[in-house]
Each structure stands twice: as C-alpha cells, then as structure tokens.
Design an enzyme around this catalytic site. Structure first.
Site, PDB file in Angstrom:
ATOM      1  N   SER A 110       0.865  -1.353  -0.056  1.00  0.00           N
ATOM      2  CA  SER A 110       0.064   0.041   0.055  1.00  0.00           C
ATOM      3  C   SER A 110       1.029   1.252   0.089  1.00  0.00           C
ATOM      4  CB  SER A 110      -0.788   0.039   1.186  1.00  0.00           C
ATOM      5  OG  SER A 110      -1.550   0.959   1.311  1.00  0.00           O
ATOM      6  N   GLY A 111       0.343   2.320  -0.179  1.00  0.00           N
ATOM      7  CA  GLY A 111       0.693   3.774  -0.285  1.00  0.00           C
ATOM      8  C   GLY A 111       2.399   3.996  -0.496  1.00  0.00           C
ATOM      9  N   VAL A 160       6.718  -7.373  10.456  1.00  0.00           N
ATOM     10  CA  VAL A 160       7.823  -6.749  10.883  1.00  0.00           C
ATOM     11  C   VAL A 160       8.150  -6.834  12.520  1.00  0.00           C
ATOM     12  CG1 VAL A 160       8.287  -5.225   8.845  1.00  0.00           C
ATOM     13  CG2 VAL A 160       6.926  -4.336  10.787  1.00  0.00           C
ATOM     14  N   TYR A 181       2.405   7.109  18.337  1.00  0.00           N
ATOM     15  CA  TYR A 181       2.936   7.411  16.747  1.00  0.00           C
ATOM     16  C   TYR A 181       4.022   8.279  16.670  1.00  0.00           C
ATOM     17  CZ  TYR A 181       2.897   7.692  11.833  1.00  0.00           C
ATOM     18  OH  TYR A 181       3.118   7.976  10.323  1.00  0.00           O
ATOM     19  N   THR A 222      -2.556   8.599   1.230  1.00  0.00           N
ATOM     20  CA  THR A 222      -2.219   7.151   1.185  1.00  0.00           C
ATOM     21  C   THR A 222      -3.519   6.898   2.350  1.00  0.00           C
ATOM     22  OG1 THR A 222      -0.821   6.711   3.211  1.00  0.00           O
ATOM     23  CG2 THR A 222       0.269   7.133   1.039  1.00  0.00           C
TER      24      THR A 222
HETATM   25  P1  NAP Z   1      -0.274   2.495   4.319  1.00  0.00           P
HETATM   26  O1  NAP Z   1      -0.870   2.891   2.774  1.00  0.00           O
HETATM   27  O2  NAP Z   1      -1.181   2.131   5.651  1.00  0.00           O
HETATM   28  O3  NAP Z   1       0.977   1.263   4.157  1.00  0.00           O
HETATM   29  C1  NAP Z   1       1.418   0.724   5.147  1.00  0.00           C
HETATM   30  C2  NAP Z   1       1.597  -0.704   4.821  1.00  0.00           C
HETATM   31  O4  NAP Z   1       2.092  -1.448   5.954  1.00  0.00           O
HETATM   32  C3  NAP Z   1       0.253  -1.501   4.843  1.00  0.00           C
HETATM   33  O5  NAP Z   1       0.123  -2.472   3.570  1.00  0.00           O
HETATM   34  C4  NAP Z   1      -0.044  -2.461   5.850  1.00  0.00           C
HETATM   35  O6  NAP Z   1      -0.742  -3.466   5.775  1.00  0.00           O
HETATM   36  C5  NAP Z   1       1.477  -2.783   6.132  1.00  0.00           C
HETATM   37  N1  NAP Z   1       1.814  -3.306   7.752  1.00  0.00           N
HETATM   38  C6  NAP Z   1       1.145  -2.935   8.608  1.00  0.00           C
HETATM   39  N2  NAP Z   1       1.619  -3.462   9.790  1.00  0.00           N
HETATM   40  C7  NAP Z   1       2.662  -4.464   9.377  1.00  0.00           C
HETATM   41  C8  NAP Z   1       3.393  -5.312  10.016  1.00  0.00           C
HETATM   42  N3  NAP Z   1       3.441  -5.460  11.183  1.00  0.00           N
HETATM   43  N4  NAP Z   1       4.350  -6.023   8.929  1.00  0.00           N
HETATM   44  C9  NAP Z   1       4.360  -5.814   7.537  1.00  0.00           C
HETATM   45  N5  NAP Z   1       3.769  -4.891   6.995  1.00  0.00           N
HETATM   46  C10 NAP Z   1       2.712  -4.109   7.895  1.00  0.00           C
HETATM   47  O7  NAP Z   1       0.666   3.532   4.969  1.00  0.00           O
HETATM   48  P2  NAP Z   1       1.733   4.848   4.189  1.00  0.00           P
HETATM   49  O8  NAP Z   1       1.187   6.176   4.173  1.00  0.00           O
HETATM   50  O9  NAP Z   1       1.978   4.075   2.763  1.00  0.00           O
HETATM   51  O10 NAP Z   1       2.891   4.651   5.444  1.00  0.00           O
HETATM   52  C11 NAP Z   1       4.007   4.045   5.000  1.00  0.00           C
HETATM   53  C12 NAP Z   1       5.050   4.520   6.220  1.00  0.00           C
HETATM   54  O11 NAP Z   1       4.827   5.979   5.777  1.00  0.00           O
HETATM   55  C13 NAP Z   1       4.556   4.282   7.539  1.00  0.00           C
HETATM   56  O12 NAP Z   1       5.635   3.909   8.202  1.00  0.00           O
HETATM   57  C14 NAP Z   1       3.933   5.708   7.868  1.00  0.00           C
HETATM   58  O13 NAP Z   1       3.964   5.810   9.314  1.00  0.00           O
HETATM   59  C15 NAP Z   1       4.836   6.573   6.995  1.00  0.00           C
HETATM   60  N6  NAP Z   1       4.183   7.872   6.933  1.00  0.00           N
HETATM   61  C16 NAP Z   1       2.965   8.068   6.203  1.00  0.00           C
HETATM   62  C17 NAP Z   1       2.517   9.422   6.175  1.00  0.00           C
HETATM   63  C18 NAP Z   1       1.293   9.627   5.411  1.00  0.00           C
HETATM   64  O14 NAP Z   1       0.826  10.677   5.370  1.00  0.00           O
HETATM   65  N7  NAP Z   1       0.817   8.736   4.586  1.00  0.00           N
HETATM   66  C19 NAP Z   1       3.217  10.351   6.753  1.00  0.00           C
HETATM   67  C20 NAP Z   1       4.319  10.123   7.525  1.00  0.00           C
HETATM   68  C21 NAP Z   1       4.939   8.954   7.691  1.00  0.00           C
HETATM   69  P3  NAP Z   1      -2.235  -3.354   6.596  1.00  0.00           P
HETATM   70  O15 NAP Z   1      -2.753  -2.403   5.507  1.00  0.00           O
HETATM   71  O16 NAP Z   1      -2.688  -4.735   6.359  1.00  0.00           O
HETATM   72  O17 NAP Z   1      -2.082  -3.029   7.844  1.00  0.00           O
END
Ligand code: NAP
Length: 255
Positions: free
Chosen positions: A18-19, A72, A165, A200
């Site tokens: 995802s994302g 993870v 978080y 995302t």
């Molecule tokens: P996302 O679309 O929710 O993608 C995160 C992915 O990680 C999902 O596919 C999720 O699976 C998977 N995941 C969750 N728990 C896991 C585990 N224990 N082991 C392996 N995979 C796991 O979120 P994103 O926005 O792409 O976020 C990616 C990273 O960027 C994260 O670390 C987030 O904190 C960081 N981030 C995002 C933003 C933002 O605005 N989007 C801003 C700052 C930082 P499920 O969907 O099944 O849970």
C-alpha cells in the site's frame, strides 16, 4: 534490462502492499532494481508486483520481482523472510526500505496500553528487527548497502492524538542516526525520511476537520503523493547519495 539509478540491485520494501511502500516498489523497479515486496497482507504485496510494477514497466512480465508475507514486529517472521530471500536470490538485498507502519490514534488521556504497545512494536521494534537482521546479512556477505527508514514529520513536532505514533517515529530517527554511526565502516548507509501528509490509506483515519487545518499549514497547499516520497527513497538507495548517511530528510511540502 532496465538501466536506471539502481540497476541490477536487489531491494526489499516492507509495507509494500500500500501507499508509500507500493510507490517505492514502482520507482525502484523503474530504476532497474529487482524488488521484493513484503507486507503483512500477502495479497496486497502480490498485487504490487503483478499489477503495479508490471503496469509501470509497461509489461505483463513480473521478471525476478517477488512478494513475501511478513510481520515486521515478529522476529521469527523477519528471520523466515531472510532465509526465503537467500534461498531464492542467493544474496541479501542491497537496498532495504522500512515502510511498514500503523497508527492507533487517541488522546493521551484515553490511549490504551495495548494501542501504545501495538504501534511501538510495528513502527519502532519492526524497524529495529529489519535493520538488525538485514544489516547483519549484508556484513556477513560483504555487501555494501543502503537502508531507508520511513519516519514522520510528527516525530519531530508531535501531533494531537498521536502520542504513540510520534514517539515511535522520533525513535526511528534516533535509531537511524545510531545505525549510521555503527554501520558506516561496513559501507552500509542508513537514512530516514520524514514525510508530511501524504495521500495514502493511513491518512484516511485523520478527521476531515484536522486535515483542513493541516492543509493551511502546508506552503505547497496540498497533500503529497506517495511517488514524491518514493523518488527520495530511490535517490537515497542509489550512488547519487553516496556521501549521505545518518540524515533525516523532510518531504512535507514545507509543513
Ligand atoms: P499504508 O498505506 O497504510 O501502508 C502501510 C503498509 O504497511 C500496509 O500495507 C500495512 O498493511 C503494512 N503493515 C502494517 N503492519 C505491518 C506489519 N506488522 N508488518 C508488515 N507490514 C505491515 O501507509 P503509508 O502512508 O504508505 O505509510 C508508509 C510509512 O510512511 C509508514 O511507516 C507511515 O507511518 C509513514 N508515514 C506516512 C505518512 C502519510 O501521510 N501517509 C506520513 C508520515 C509517515 P495493512 O494495511 O494490512 O495494515
């Protein structure tokens, strides 16, 4: 073979279903890497390879890319994945992107111990387990590498409703800086990216009222796209960033 910034390198991306993780897989494969998409949700990781990478490359062929199931936060799961990768590719990845992450938001006064632990276990311990396991494998195989940890801008400034978080993401930056100091002698670079608000699924949990307030604080006046983070991941993975380690780079539209 695609000739790009990371041609011929093996890349592991967690949270690849995802994302930002999915976008990282697309950009790294466009730049010539062989990508291992790992996620708790195997079907989603598999879709990243079969649909998104194949489409981005304009081909129906998934090449040597693969998808793996991974939690993870679980050391055994991380070890099993390392063994599966060595069995399949005969080498550890040279690029490791820690993008798996979750939120369990609530006010400090209402946050449960369980939600605190769950977020710390995935975002902070998960980053530790992946870094330790794969940096060890790189050193044993004498492979130079680049590790990119996805932190968050709220790790720097805090955010209402995100005690757990923001603490996990501040920890990721400190861990990155320490790992960079320890692993430099092995020619392994370790950097963090601090995204702001990126469009995302994780952001869908943020209430519209909060999102509207946030938008006012972003000079570029919009949410970021996952690809805009992925392009920085690709740069940090490549030799273009060969003298950058221990850095924490904001990708926030100026937030
Ligand atoms: P996302 O679309 O929710 O993608 C995160 C992915 O990680 C999902 O596919 C999720 O699976 C998977 N995941 C969750 N728990 C896991 C585990 N224990 N082991 C392996 N995979 C796991 O979120 P994103 O926005 O792409 O976020 C990616 C990273 O960027 C994260 O670390 C987030 O904190 C960081 N981030 C995002 C933003 C933002 O605005 N989007 C801003 C700052 C930082 P499920 O969907 O099944 O849970």
């Amino acid at each position: 073979m695609v000739v790009g910034l990371v041609s011929g390198r093996l890349a592991l991306v967690t949270g690849a279903g995802s994302g930002i993780g999915r976008a990282a897989c697309q950009v790294l494969s466009r730049e010539g890497a062989t990508v291992i998409a790992a996620d708790k949700n195997y079907d989603a990781a598999s879709e990243t390879i079969t649909k998104h990478i194949a489409l981005a490359c304009g081909a129906n062929d998934i090449g040597d890319h693969s998808a793996m199931e991974l939690d993870v936060s679980n050391g055994k799961s991380v070890q099993n994945m390392l063994q599966a990768i060595i069995a399949e590719y005969k080498t550890p990845p040279r690029i490791v992107v820690n993008s798996a992450g979750i939120t369990r938001d609530n006010w400090l006064l209402k946050l449960s111990e369980e939600d605190y632990d769950t977020v710390i276990n995935v975002n902070l311990k998960g980053t530790f387990l992946i870094m330790q396991t794969f940096a060890r494998a790189m050193t044993e195989a004498s492979v130079a590498g680049s590790i990119i940890n996805i932190s968050s801008i709220v790790g720097k400034y805090g955010n209402i409703g995100q005690t757990n978080y923001s603490a996990s993401k501040a920890g990721v930056v400190a861990m990155t800086q320490t790992a960079a100091k320890e692993l430099g002698k092995f020619n392994i670079r370790v950097n963090a990216i601090l995204p702001g608000f990126i469009d995302t699924p994780i952001v869908k949990t943020v209430p519209d009222k909060v999102k509207a307030q946030m938008l006012k604080l972003i000079p570029l006046g919009r949410l970021g796209e996952p690809t805009e983070v992925a392009e920085v991941i690709s740069f940090l993975s490549s030799d273009k960033s060969s003298f950058i380690t221990g850095a924490a780079i904001d990708v926030t539209g100026g937030f």
